[in-house]
Design a protein around this motif. Structure first.
Motif, PDB file in Angstrom:
ATOM      1  N   MET A   1      20.678  18.955  12.686  1.00  0.00           N
ATOM      2  CA  MET A   1      20.823  17.526  12.904  1.00  0.00           C
ATOM      3  C   MET A   1      20.135  17.169  14.221  1.00  0.00           C
ATOM      4  N   SER A   2      19.342  16.143  14.219  1.00  0.00           N
ATOM      5  CA  SER A   2      18.637  15.746  15.429  1.00  0.00           C
ATOM      6  C   SER A   2      19.617  15.162  16.449  1.00  0.00           C
ATOM      7  N   ASP A   3      19.161  15.125  17.696  1.00  0.00           N
ATOM      8  CA  ASP A   3      20.022  14.617  18.758  1.00  0.00           C
ATOM      9  C   ASP A   3      20.404  13.153  18.535  1.00  0.00           C
ATOM     10  N   GLN A   4      19.462  12.367  18.041  1.00  0.00           N
ATOM     11  CA  GLN A   4      19.742  10.946  17.803  1.00  0.00           C
ATOM     12  C   GLN A   4      20.775  10.772  16.689  1.00  0.00           C
ATOM     13  N   LYS A   5      20.648  11.504  15.597  1.00  0.00           N
ATOM     14  CA  LYS A   5      21.621  11.413  14.507  1.00  0.00           C
ATOM     15  C   LYS A   5      22.980  11.934  14.960  1.00  0.00           C
ATOM     16  N   HIS A   6      22.953  12.968  15.776  1.00  0.00           N
ATOM     17  CA  HIS A   6      24.171  13.556  16.323  1.00  0.00           C
ATOM     18  C   HIS A   6      24.913  12.517  17.178  1.00  0.00           C
ATOM     19  N   ALA A   7      24.189  11.850  18.055  1.00  0.00           N
ATOM     20  CA  ALA A   7      24.786  10.831  18.920  1.00  0.00           C
ATOM     21  C   ALA A   7      25.256   9.623  18.113  1.00  0.00           C
ATOM     22  N   THR A   8      24.502   9.242  17.101  1.00  0.00           N
ATOM     23  CA  THR A   8      24.891   8.111  16.260  1.00  0.00           C
ATOM     24  C   THR A   8      26.173   8.408  15.496  1.00  0.00           C
TER      25      THR A   8
END
Length: 86
Positions: A1-8
């Motif tokens: 999972m990318s960092d942006q998807k993780h944070a979202t």
């Protein structure tokens, strides 16, 4: 999972918790203290009508309890998404 998807995903779950907890507090403070006061006043708590108690004390107690619940939920959420420092 990318960092942006993780944070979202983390933020969406955080907002879900906030909405649920604030809804509970709203129901206890506004609902029990104002909207349903007539029905709750038929019940006595410590010699005082329950609607009055919620308006004067209950909503504050519920708010403090919800703070502790939120801290616990956020600690679990931080561990789930790897944002804890431990």
């Amino acid at each position: 999972m990318s960092d942006q998807k993780h944070a979202t995903a983390y933020w969406k779950e955080n907002l879900k918790y906030l909405l649920i907890l604030l809804s509970i507090w709203f129901l206890c403070s506004y609902g029990a203290g104002i909207l349903f006061v007539d029905q709750l006043n038929a019940i006595k708590l410590g010699g005082f009508p329950l609607g009055f108690w919620f308006a004067q004390q209950g909503s504050m107690y519920v708010f403090v309890i919800l703070i502790f619940v939120y801290v616990r939920l956020m600690n679990k959420l931080d561990k789930k998404y790897g944002f804890d420092n431990d």
